[in-house]
Design an enzyme around this catalytic site. Structure first.
Site, mmCIF file in Angstrom:
data_model
loop_
_atom_site.group_PDB
_atom_site.id
_atom_site.type_symbol
_atom_site.label_atom_id
_atom_site.label_comp_id
_atom_site.label_asym_id
_atom_site.label_seq_id
_atom_site.Cartn_x
_atom_site.Cartn_y
_atom_site.Cartn_z
ATOM 1 N N SER A 1 0.839 -1.201 0.000
ATOM 2 C CA SER A 1 0.000 0.000 0.000
ATOM 3 C C SER A 1 0.876 1.254 0.000
ATOM 4 C CB SER A 1 -0.971 -0.039 1.179
ATOM 5 O OG SER A 1 -1.953 0.957 1.067
ATOM 6 N N HIS B 1 -4.486 -0.676 -4.558
ATOM 7 C CA HIS B 1 -5.937 -0.836 -4.303
ATOM 8 C C HIS B 1 -6.759 -0.378 -5.504
ATOM 9 C CE1 HIS B 1 -4.895 -1.200 0.014
ATOM 10 N NE2 HIS B 1 -4.192 -0.100 -0.136
#
Length: 235
Positions: free
Chosen positions: A121, A158
């Site tokens: 991330s 994401h």
């Protein structure tokens, strides 16, 4: 360089780093390593809690991380590390804290001289030239958006294809298109959840079952599957 760039730490119904665990284990190998963990993307939980959370997963394959916040001499700790792990959270907070601690150059130097790098991330965002393709809210202001520049392309972790119902705002693809108008020379990789990019020297591969979405200004958007050619991204 050796990089493992992971889109997300967990998906609904999964344990923390569950899907990525076997790839992390293979990437690090069987030998016990000195692994420094960078927890600074954490905002709503403590660095100790974050370190413990990561260690619960790493312990399953015989490794242990030590959070940089415990080090009396953080830069020296980074320069002695066999591997550096950068966790997800808020990318702006991560950058600001690393800048304040003087860790950007130290981590860049250590990874370019052979230490393995794992990021998920926000940790994958900071491997890019800048953090401009993060999804996060800028809750703090770092001195610069310039990041490690381990890879010459940008990552949007994401990455979502869908446009939520009853939502009138921009899609993720529209946001990336805005970035590319302002930065037409850059590639952006939309890294869907469950996808991992592995870089070893001049070789780049994607691990996982989903394709990545590849964007560049005035070039038709591509879908590239695991096992297909990603080498153009490193040029």
């Amino acid at each position: 360089m050796r990089l493992l760039l992971i889109s997300n730490s967990a998906s609904p119904g999964e344990g923390y780093l569950e899907k990525a665990s076997k790839h992390i284990q293979e990437f690090l190998g069987k030998q016990s390593l000195n692994i420094v963990f960078i927890p600074y993307a954490a905002v709503t939980y403590s660095y100790e809690e974050y370190e413990e959370k990561v260690n619960k997963r790493f312990a399953a394959f015989g490794q242990r991380v030590v959070s940089i916040h415990r080090a009396q001499r953080p830069i020296e700790s980074v320069l002695r590390a066999d591997a550096i792990v950068v966790g997800g959270g808020n990318t702006f907070m991560l950058m600001k804290k690393m800048q304040e601690m003087g860790l950007i150059d130290a981590i860049r130097e250590r990874v370019k001289s052979g230490a393995a790098y794992i990021g998920w991330s926000a940790g994958s965002n900071v491997a890019c030239p800048t953090i401009c393709t993060t999804n996060d809210m800028p809750i703090v202001q770092p001195r610069t958006f310039e990041a490690f520049n381990f890879v010459p392309f940008q990552i949007n972790p994401h990455y979502l294809d869908t446009h939520p119902s009853n939502h009138g705002g921009e899609t993720r693809e529209m946001r990336i298109a805005e970035y590319l108008v302002a930065n037409p020379d850059k590639w952006v990789v939309g890294l869907r959840e469950g996808c991992i990019m592995k870089v070893e020297g001049n070789s780049i591969n994607m691990i996982g079952e989903k394709s990545a979405r590849i964007f560049k200004h005035n070039i038709e958007t591509k879908e590239i599957n695991p096992g297909e050619d990603f080498q153009f991204l490193l040029k």
